[in-house]
Design an enzyme around this catalytic site. Sequence first.
Site, short mmCIF file in Angstrom:
data_model
loop_
_atom_site.label_atom_id
_atom_site.label_comp_id
_atom_site.label_asym_id
_atom_site.label_seq_id
_atom_site.Cartn_x
_atom_site.Cartn_y
_atom_site.Cartn_z
N ARG A 116 0.84 -1.19 0.00
CA ARG A 116 0.00 0.00 0.00
C ARG A 116 0.88 1.24 0.00
O ARG A 116 1.72 1.42 0.90
CB ARG A 116 -0.94 0.00 1.22
CG ARG A 116 -1.82 1.22 1.29
CD ARG A 116 -2.88 1.12 2.38
NE ARG A 116 -3.58 2.38 2.51
CZ ARG A 116 -3.44 3.22 3.53
NH1 ARG A 116 -2.64 2.93 4.55
NH2 ARG A 116 -4.10 4.36 3.56
N HIS A 161 -3.06 11.21 0.88
CA HIS A 161 -2.67 10.82 2.24
C HIS A 161 -2.07 12.04 2.95
O HIS A 161 -0.85 12.15 3.11
CB HIS A 161 -1.67 9.66 2.19
CG HIS A 161 -1.44 8.98 3.50
ND1 HIS A 161 -1.53 7.62 3.66
CD2 HIS A 161 -1.10 9.46 4.73
CE1 HIS A 161 -1.26 7.29 4.91
NE2 HIS A 161 -0.99 8.40 5.58
N GLU A 207 -7.78 8.25 5.99
CA GLU A 207 -8.12 8.74 7.33
C GLU A 207 -8.62 10.19 7.35
O GLU A 207 -8.13 11.03 8.11
CB GLU A 207 -6.92 8.62 8.27
CG GLU A 207 -6.47 7.20 8.51
CD GLU A 207 -5.33 7.11 9.50
OE1 GLU A 207 -5.26 6.11 10.25
OE2 GLU A 207 -4.49 8.03 9.54
N ASN A 348 -7.78 1.44 9.30
CA ASN A 348 -6.53 1.71 10.00
C ASN A 348 -6.83 1.66 11.49
O ASN A 348 -7.61 2.47 11.99
CB ASN A 348 -5.97 3.09 9.64
CG ASN A 348 -5.41 3.15 8.23
OD1 ASN A 348 -5.48 2.18 7.48
ND2 ASN A 348 -4.86 4.29 7.87
N TYR A 350 -5.30 1.41 15.45
CA TYR A 350 -4.20 1.48 16.40
C TYR A 350 -4.65 1.58 17.85
O TYR A 350 -3.86 1.32 18.74
CB TYR A 350 -3.33 2.72 16.11
CG TYR A 350 -2.60 2.70 14.79
CD1 TYR A 350 -1.35 2.10 14.69
CD2 TYR A 350 -3.15 3.28 13.65
CE1 TYR A 350 -0.67 2.09 13.49
CE2 TYR A 350 -2.48 3.27 12.44
CZ TYR A 350 -1.24 2.68 12.37
OH TYR A 350 -0.58 2.66 11.17
N GLU A 423 -3.87 -0.50 7.81
CA GLU A 423 -2.74 -0.14 8.67
C GLU A 423 -2.95 -0.74 10.04
O GLU A 423 -4.06 -0.71 10.59
CB GLU A 423 -2.60 1.38 8.86
CG GLU A 423 -1.99 2.13 7.70
CD GLU A 423 -1.78 3.62 8.02
OE1 GLU A 423 -1.56 3.95 9.20
OE2 GLU A 423 -1.87 4.42 7.09
N TRP A 480 4.93 12.08 10.95
CA TRP A 480 4.18 13.33 11.09
C TRP A 480 4.74 14.20 12.23
O TRP A 480 5.93 14.48 12.25
CB TRP A 480 2.69 13.02 11.23
CG TRP A 480 2.17 12.17 10.10
CD1 TRP A 480 1.68 10.92 10.16
CD2 TRP A 480 2.16 12.51 8.68
NE1 TRP A 480 1.35 10.44 8.91
CE2 TRP A 480 1.63 11.40 7.99
CE3 TRP A 480 2.55 13.64 7.95
CZ2 TRP A 480 1.48 11.38 6.60
CZ3 TRP A 480 2.39 13.63 6.56
CH2 TRP A 480 1.86 12.52 5.90
#
Length: 542
Positions: A116, A161, A207, A348, A350, A423, A480
């Site tokens: 990806r 993204h 996202e 995604n 987390y 993710e 980031w």
Amino acid sequence: MLETSRATTTYRRLLLLCFLSSSALCFLLSEPVEGEEEIVSRSHFPDGFLFGTTTSAYQIEGAYLDDGKGLSNWDVFCHVPGNIKENGNGDTADNHYHLFLEDIELMHSLGVTAYRLSISWTRILPRGRYGEVNPMGIMFYNRILDRLLLKGIEPFVTIHHHDIPQELADRYGGWLSPLMQEDFVHFARICFGSFGHKVKHWATINEANLFVDMAYIRGWYPPSHCSPPFGICSTGNSDVEPLIALHNMILAHGKAVKIYRQEFQGKQGGSIGIVLHAMWYEPLRANNELDQQAVTRGLAFGVGWLLDPLVYGDYPSEMRLLLGDTLPRFTVDEMDYLKGSIDYIGINHYLTLYAKDCLHSSCAPGGSDHAIRGYVYTTGDRDGVPIGQPTGNPRFFVVPGGLKNIVNYIKQRYNNMPMYVTENGYAPPPGEEVQLNQILHDVKRIDYHKSYLAAVASCIRDGADVRGYFAWSLMDNFEWIDGYTVRYGLYYVDRTTLKRIPKTSALWYKDFLANSSGNALDLTQYHGRLEQDLRVAGLEDL
């Protein structure tokens, strides 16, 4: 219970031996992931299930002004001192722009079946609609796609993204303007036309729900808009602007999908979806009905905010009830082309957090008592006890059951639409990986991926249509606002030489994909293989 006790005793004895001997294998030992460990292997997944790794353009490419690329919002944002930890930036990143052949060889050596990636908007359109297409950018991504296909790796491409041309932010405020919809559609059309014959899996936006939170509620991402009590920024309205920005992103997605289906999908044979930042919540106060309602609202504001319009044509009723006319409305025509505008859902995942009601209960100041948060307070601990093992992000905890729960929630809410875990990854807490040998012997990352893969396998057994799992990330990269201070990669990247060195997790993933890794780690085997890789890289003395 007896076997568990024996395992615990053995584990403690190993720790004691490490303490007494200072063995080089000591840092290979880590506390087991919370919860009962499950055996998982590739054979537990259906034929055709995609196993991959994932990255994004700004986080790995570098070459921020090479070959006609324009300035993005992140190029500008990262050059403001204090915006990024240790003043990091993506100017060079992992230099994937010049090392992509090597990186694709890494993927091939792992045995992944998919990769990806995202496309840098400013590498294709340096000035958005206000300039020409950059042929060098088109050539770069075609070379990547050709190489991936040559190696038998399926490209899974995200169009947007987080990074946009800075010119669009300067001209009309980026995603706060409806003009951005047309710029995105222009960009997407070029991508479909230039790469679509090589891409069978498209994602329009990564996202969007997280981006508007970070950019327009907290003010941590460009354009750094926020208002108290969420943050202190020079401009912004945290209660209104995120609703406007996401509304424009949803409409941009819908328009791009409409074009793809009308002009490209039939002849190219691909699918198109969107990627969601998917959190799971548990009630903070056990058996408390108000906190259970807070969980329901939190999921509506987290998942439904983005996905409901794309499946059902409108925002969740929970949001309309609390936000009223502050929440934008779709026209009848917009609802028509938005409804059913995804072929799959990218997840995604987390974090799993506790949720507390702030609609009927008192909450501490900080924004949880605002409608934009659904009147939900979230936290990672209950009575001082964390919900799971801590990680490198203070809000991320190891809770494999959270992935199982969010997949099953999405399965129920959206009629078991095809899903991909696009993710999922682990970074260690600060201070745990300091020396290179500690970074490379990342057993906790292996435990993490094993436990989350086991959760995915369980979902599939229960009937969820999950079709792929992508580990974040192929290699350590620019994370980031955290810069290079946290590491999620299967490969370590030396920040001076940019050499890629496999961690223990890369060796494990390779064995897993070859269907040769059992539940127990052969620590001696992995240690020997890592020493060999260090010798090859000239780093054996570190």
